[in-house]
Motif scaffolding. Structure first.
Motif, PDB file in Angstrom:
ATOM      1  N   SER A 139      -7.761   0.611  13.165  1.00  0.00           N
ATOM      2  CA  SER A 139      -7.541   1.673  14.149  1.00  0.00           C
ATOM      3  C   SER A 139      -6.416   2.623  13.756  1.00  0.00           C
ATOM      4  CB  SER A 139      -7.208   1.049  15.511  1.00  0.00           C
ATOM      5  OG  SER A 139      -6.020   0.258  15.416  1.00  0.00           O
ATOM      6  N   LEU A 140      -5.809   2.427  12.582  1.00  0.00           N
ATOM      7  CA  LEU A 140      -4.648   3.224  12.214  1.00  0.00           C
ATOM      8  C   LEU A 140      -4.834   3.952  10.884  1.00  0.00           C
ATOM      9  CD1 LEU A 140      -1.649   0.857  13.128  1.00  0.00           C
ATOM     10  CD2 LEU A 140      -2.453   2.875  14.387  1.00  0.00           C
ATOM     11  N   TYR A 141      -4.227   5.122  10.807  1.00  0.00           N
ATOM     12  CA  TYR A 141      -4.056   5.835   9.545  1.00  0.00           C
ATOM     13  C   TYR A 141      -2.649   5.510   9.043  1.00  0.00           C
ATOM     14  CZ  TYR A 141      -8.176   8.667  10.635  1.00  0.00           C
ATOM     15  OH  TYR A 141      -9.446   9.092  10.916  1.00  0.00           O
ATOM     16  N   TYR A 142      -2.540   5.236   7.746  1.00  0.00           N
ATOM     17  CA  TYR A 142      -1.251   4.909   7.145  1.00  0.00           C
ATOM     18  C   TYR A 142      -0.881   6.009   6.161  1.00  0.00           C
ATOM     19  CZ  TYR A 142      -2.044   0.234   9.036  1.00  0.00           C
ATOM     20  OH  TYR A 142      -2.288  -0.830   9.871  1.00  0.00           O
ATOM     21  N   PHE A 143       0.317   6.538   6.296  1.00  0.00           N
ATOM     22  CA  PHE A 143       0.826   7.574   5.409  1.00  0.00           C
ATOM     23  C   PHE A 143       1.963   6.988   4.587  1.00  0.00           C
ATOM     24  CE2 PHE A 143       4.040  10.625   4.310  1.00  0.00           C
ATOM     25  CZ  PHE A 143       3.356  11.754   3.903  1.00  0.00           C
ATOM     26  N   PHE A 144       1.843   7.082   3.254  1.00  0.00           N
ATOM     27  CA  PHE A 144       2.905   6.647   2.350  1.00  0.00           C
ATOM     28  C   PHE A 144       3.439   7.895   1.653  1.00  0.00           C
ATOM     29  CE2 PHE A 144       0.005   3.187   2.953  1.00  0.00           C
ATOM     30  CZ  PHE A 144       0.786   2.043   3.027  1.00  0.00           C
ATOM     31  N   GLY A 145       4.755   8.102   1.703  1.00  0.00           N
ATOM     32  CA  GLY A 145       5.298   9.309   1.104  1.00  0.00           C
ATOM     33  C   GLY A 145       6.795   9.250   0.913  1.00  0.00           C
ATOM     34  N   CYS A 146       7.333  10.346   0.348  1.00  0.00           N
ATOM     35  CA  CYS A 146       8.768  10.465   0.087  1.00  0.00           C
ATOM     36  C   CYS A 146       9.309  11.678   0.832  1.00  0.00           C
ATOM     37  CB  CYS A 146       9.031  10.643  -1.413  1.00  0.00           C
ATOM     38  SG  CYS A 146       8.459   9.280  -2.448  1.00  0.00           S
TER      39      CYS A 146
ATOM     40  N   SER B 207      -0.563   6.608  12.325  1.00  0.00           N
ATOM     41  CA  SER B 207      -1.121   7.574  13.272  1.00  0.00           C
ATOM     42  C   SER B 207      -2.433   7.019  13.799  1.00  0.00           C
ATOM     43  CB  SER B 207      -1.360   8.920  12.591  1.00  0.00           C
ATOM     44  OG  SER B 207      -2.084   9.804  13.422  1.00  0.00           O
ATOM     45  N   ALA B 208      -2.755   7.355  15.043  1.00  0.00           N
ATOM     46  CA  ALA B 208      -4.022   6.911  15.634  1.00  0.00           C
ATOM     47  C   ALA B 208      -5.189   7.797  15.215  1.00  0.00           C
ATOM     48  CB  ALA B 208      -3.909   6.880  17.155  1.00  0.00           C
ATOM     49  N   ASP B 209      -4.905   9.062  14.871  1.00  0.00           N
ATOM     50  CA  ASP B 209      -5.991   9.976  14.534  1.00  0.00           C
ATOM     51  C   ASP B 209      -5.798  10.738  13.225  1.00  0.00           C
ATOM     52  OD1 ASP B 209      -4.015  11.782  15.172  1.00  0.00           O
ATOM     53  OD2 ASP B 209      -5.008  12.558  16.973  1.00  0.00           O
ATOM     54  N   GLY B 210      -4.665  10.551  12.559  1.00  0.00           N
ATOM     55  CA  GLY B 210      -4.421  11.211  11.286  1.00  0.00           C
ATOM     56  C   GLY B 210      -3.839  12.597  11.378  1.00  0.00           C
ATOM     57  N   THR B 211      -3.657  13.125  12.578  1.00  0.00           N
ATOM     58  CA  THR B 211      -3.155  14.495  12.714  1.00  0.00           C
ATOM     59  C   THR B 211      -1.645  14.543  12.956  1.00  0.00           C
ATOM     60  OG1 THR B 211      -3.534  14.546  15.107  1.00  0.00           O
ATOM     61  CG2 THR B 211      -5.365  15.206  13.675  1.00  0.00           C
ATOM     62  N   ARG B 212      -1.051  13.453  13.452  1.00  0.00           N
ATOM     63  CA  ARG B 212       0.394  13.361  13.667  1.00  0.00           C
ATOM     64  C   ARG B 212       0.838  11.946  13.296  1.00  0.00           C
ATOM     65  NH1 ARG B 212      -0.447  17.982  14.331  1.00  0.00           N
ATOM     66  NH2 ARG B 212       0.282  19.442  15.954  1.00  0.00           N
ATOM     67  N   PHE B 213       1.905  11.850  12.514  1.00  0.00           N
ATOM     68  CA  PHE B 213       2.371  10.541  12.058  1.00  0.00           C
ATOM     69  C   PHE B 213       3.782  10.266  12.568  1.00  0.00           C
ATOM     70  CE2 PHE B 213      -0.959  11.460   9.007  1.00  0.00           C
ATOM     71  CZ  PHE B 213      -1.529  10.216   8.750  1.00  0.00           C
TER      72      PHE B 213
ATOM     73  N   ALA C  96       1.681  -3.538   5.853  1.00  0.00           N
ATOM     74  CA  ALA C  96       2.002  -2.207   5.348  1.00  0.00           C
ATOM     75  C   ALA C  96       3.485  -1.896   5.485  1.00  0.00           C
ATOM     76  CB  ALA C  96       1.173  -1.160   6.084  1.00  0.00           C
ATOM     77  N   THR C  97       4.130  -2.479   6.487  1.00  0.00           N
ATOM     78  CA  THR C  97       5.555  -2.222   6.704  1.00  0.00           C
ATOM     79  C   THR C  97       6.449  -3.135   5.880  1.00  0.00           C
ATOM     80  OG1 THR C  97       5.494  -3.701   8.621  1.00  0.00           O
ATOM     81  CG2 THR C  97       5.168  -1.347   9.029  1.00  0.00           C
ATOM     82  N   GLY C  98       5.847  -4.039   5.113  1.00  0.00           N
ATOM     83  CA  GLY C  98       6.617  -4.889   4.213  1.00  0.00           C
ATOM     84  C   GLY C  98       6.954  -6.249   4.798  1.00  0.00           C
ATOM     85  N   PRO C  99       7.765  -6.984   4.051  1.00  0.00           N
ATOM     86  CA  PRO C  99       8.441  -6.557   2.822  1.00  0.00           C
ATOM     87  C   PRO C  99       7.485  -6.456   1.625  1.00  0.00           C
ATOM     88  CG  PRO C  99       8.862  -8.877   3.214  1.00  0.00           C
ATOM     89  CD  PRO C  99       8.117  -8.384   4.418  1.00  0.00           C
ATOM     90  N   TRP C 100       7.749  -5.478   0.755  1.00  0.00           N
ATOM     91  CA  TRP C 100       6.980  -5.262  -0.453  1.00  0.00           C
ATOM     92  C   TRP C 100       7.703  -5.900  -1.637  1.00  0.00           C
ATOM     93  CZ3 TRP C 100       2.331  -2.473  -1.144  1.00  0.00           C
ATOM     94  CH2 TRP C 100       1.800  -1.916   0.026  1.00  0.00           C
ATOM     95  N   THR C 101       6.931  -6.540  -2.508  1.00  0.00           N
ATOM     96  CA  THR C 101       7.487  -7.220  -3.676  1.00  0.00           C
ATOM     97  C   THR C 101       6.989  -6.553  -4.945  1.00  0.00           C
ATOM     98  OG1 THR C 101       7.518  -9.333  -2.495  1.00  0.00           O
ATOM     99  CG2 THR C 101       7.678  -9.415  -4.904  1.00  0.00           C
ATOM    100  N   LYS C 102       7.928  -6.142  -5.786  1.00  0.00           N
ATOM    101  CA  LYS C 102       7.560  -5.551  -7.069  1.00  0.00           C
ATOM    102  C   LYS C 102       7.105  -6.640  -8.048  1.00  0.00           C
ATOM    103  CE  LYS C 102      10.905  -1.726  -6.746  1.00  0.00           C
ATOM    104  NZ  LYS C 102      12.057  -1.053  -7.412  1.00  0.00           N
ATOM    105  N   TYR C 103       6.078  -6.344  -8.817  1.00  0.00           N
ATOM    106  CA  TYR C 103       5.585  -7.273  -9.832  1.00  0.00           C
ATOM    107  C   TYR C 103       6.681  -7.479 -10.873  1.00  0.00           C
ATOM    108  CZ  TYR C 103       2.624  -9.085 -13.614  1.00  0.00           C
ATOM    109  OH  TYR C 103       2.071  -9.841 -14.620  1.00  0.00           O
ATOM    110  N   ALA C 104       6.906  -8.728 -11.248  1.00  0.00           N
ATOM    111  CA  ALA C 104       8.038  -9.076 -12.105  1.00  0.00           C
ATOM    112  C   ALA C 104       7.969  -8.437 -13.487  1.00  0.00           C
ATOM    113  CB  ALA C 104       8.134 -10.593 -12.246  1.00  0.00           C
ATOM    114  N   SER C 105       6.751  -8.175 -13.987  1.00  0.00           N
ATOM    115  CA  SER C 105       6.608  -7.622 -15.341  1.00  0.00           C
ATOM    116  C   SER C 105       6.256  -6.142 -15.328  1.00  0.00           C
ATOM    117  CB  SER C 105       5.552  -8.406 -16.119  1.00  0.00           C
ATOM    118  OG  SER C 105       5.930  -9.750 -16.281  1.00  0.00           O
TER     119      SER C 105
END
Length: 533
Positions: free
Chosen positions: A213-220, A233-239, A295-304
């Motif tokens: 039911s959610l849109y996920y935005f990943f950005g900087c 976002s529920a509809d992708g138009t506002r996050f 999606a909110t983590g925690p995120w783990t970086k691959y060791a190699s």
């Protein structure tokens, strides 16, 4: 008494006749021994003498069973052929053999290509390398002053007045204020309805996914490439912000210690994965893998990390690509951009993996090369980059950034369409390009945008780069057309002709020193045409 004698005589006659007839047919004559099966032994036509038979030449055997042992005096092997074998001369005999392979010509559906070497057209034009039509057809720029698109094709339009069940293209892309949002029924230039305000202000490097039911935005954040944040976002138009700093730069000296940016994101119902970009001080962009259960983590970086290294690409940076495709065999496909040295210029390549860790470039050459002014073709800071692929109506749509000059722009988002679904696309050699004659009268190092409008409204591929067009004189027997490390000519093929007294062809040679030399009769005017291989 008289009647008895008559009866006896008749009886004897009948018996004699029966004996005579039965004797004639009692002797079996074999076929070929007589001309008349009913003849009597001793008759002139009963005994037939068969002449003797001796096979020779290309035949062997008896009079009733012959075998071909040669053709025109050349021996034929007695080896029994296997299925689909052909009769072939091996130097000493005609013998069964498999059909010849390795032909320079190759076919694929309705297309035919020449694998290597030259294809000569008439008596004047030679094209080095493959002369095949690209699977991608250019449709032009869809968004100006934009970059880094992330596109979905799905129902529930938010801007267009269409039924809920109608599928539309939904695009999120970097714009001046942040991330803008637009919709279209066809994806073609001029068909997009753009939302009046950004979907997210202050953030770029857009990657959008729709799960559940959610849109996920990943950005900087604009001007801050030290961390990646996630919004929902529920509809992708506002996050709205869900979690900041899900991935941050690495420690001093790490491959991602200077800057990081977004890449494709995947969720299989259990694990979240992203191929994010990273860069160290004094280094180039590469890509690493990070995973999470939320999606909110925690995120783990691959060791190699990095899993995408310069050695996996053509020699320089490798990064970007906001989409991926997983085929039925479990292979993952991605279309990032890469360079041959450093960070610029870039073209789009295709890579595949089975585990998100080990990646193979397939094919080796770019699947989409810079070939227009807006893409910086022939320039040191041009780019086609940041691809986003979606499938719709049996076709694959590629949206990507076009950058003439990374330092000064202009920037834009353009569209290419391949007439096949993704499942077929990944089995196709995307690295082929159609050659189209350019316009005339272009000055030195001019790049000619040559478009041909086709029946379906697309812009036909154009891969010619005109490095020098017009006339110039050869001093002696050769002329250096251009030189200097800023222009690499090893990726170009050139043809030329003279229009002087001899009106002949000229030869063009690349000497390995970023320089082309033209050879021909002296004191004549020449035309030279160079284009990307």
């Amino acid at each position: 008494m008289k009647n008895k004698k008559h009866f006896f005589s008749l009886f004897v006659a009948v018996v004699l006749m029966a004996t005579s007839v039965s004797t004639a047919y009692a002797v079996p004559y074999a076929p070929g021994e007589t001309l008349d099966p009913a003849c009597h032994p001793g008759d002139a036509n009963c005994n037939v003498i068969i002449p003797s038979f001796t096979a020779g030449g290309d035949l062997a055997g008896t009079s009733t069973n012959q075998t071909v042992i040669g053709l025109q005096g050349n021996p034929v092997s007695s080896t029994t052929p296997a299925s689909n074998q052909v009769l072939s001369w091996n130097g000493s005999a005609w013998a069964p053999a498999n059909p010849a392979s390795g032909s320079q010509w190759a076919t694929s559906g309705n297309d035919i290509s020449y694998n290597s070497g030259n294809v000569t057209v008439g008596t004047t034009l030679q094209v080095d390398g493959q002369l095949t039509k690209s699977v991608w057809r250019k449709y032009g720029q869809v968004f100006a002053s934009a970059a880094e698109p992330s596109v979905l094709y799905e129902q529930n339009a938010r801007l267009l007045a269409v039924p809920v069940a109608t599928s539309v293209f939904k695009a999120w892309y970097d714009c001046t204020l942040g991330t803008c949002y637009a919709e279209s029924l066809t994806a073609l230039p001029g068909s997009w309805t753009v939302q009046s305000t950004p979907a997210l202000t202050g953030y770029q490097r857009t990657v959008v996914r729709h799960y559940g039911s959610l849109y996920y935005f990943f950005g900087c954040r604009i001007g801050d490439m030290g961390h990646i944040d996630v919004f929902t976002s529920a509809d992708g138009t506002r996050f709205t912000l869900a979690q900041a700093n899900i991935i941050t730069t690495g420690t001093a000296g790490a491959w991602d210690s200077l800057q990081i940016s977004t890449g494709t994101v995947d969720y299989d119902g259990t694990t979240w994965r992203t191929l994010y970009q990273g860069k160290p001080a004094g280094g180039v962009w590469q890509m690493g893998l990070a995973t999470a259960t939320s999606a909110t983590g925690p995120w783990t970086k691959y060791a190699s990390n990095p899993v995408f290294k310069t050695s996996d690409g053509p020699g320089g940076m490798v990064g970007g690509g906001t989409s991926h495709y997983k085929d039925l065999s479990g292979n993952i496909w991605i279309w990032p951009h890469s360079s041959t040295i450093g960070d610029l210029p870039t073209d789009i390549y295709r890579y595949t993996s089975t585990d998100w860790i080990h990646w193979t470039r397939n094919p080796l050459r770019p699947v989409l090369q810079r070939s227009a002014i807006i893409e910086g073709a022939g320039l040191s800071q041009g780019q086609v980059a940041d691809s986003s692929l979606v499938e719709a109506n049996g076709k694959t749509y590629m949206f990507h950034s076009t950058i003439q000059n990374q330092s000064s722009g202009p920037f834009g988002v353009s569209l290419e369409i391949a007439p096949m679904p993704l499942a077929q696309l990944v089995t196709t050699d995307e690295g082929s390009h159609a050659y189209v004659a350019p316009e005339q009268g272009v000055s030195n190092l001019g790049i000619v945008p040559q478009y041909v409008i086709t029946s379906d409204g697309s812009l036909q591929d154009k891969s010619f780069l005109v490095l020098r067009q017009g006339t110039f004189n050869v001093d002696g027997n050769s002329l250096v057309v251009f030189g200097g490390a800023a222009v690499s000519t090893s990726g170009y093929t050139c043809t030329g002709s003279s229009n002087g007294p001899t009106n002949g062809s000229i030869r063009v040679r690349y000497d390995g020193l970023d320089r082309l030399t033209v050879f021909g009769p002296p004191n004549e005017a020449y035309s030279l045409l160079c284009f990307a291989r």
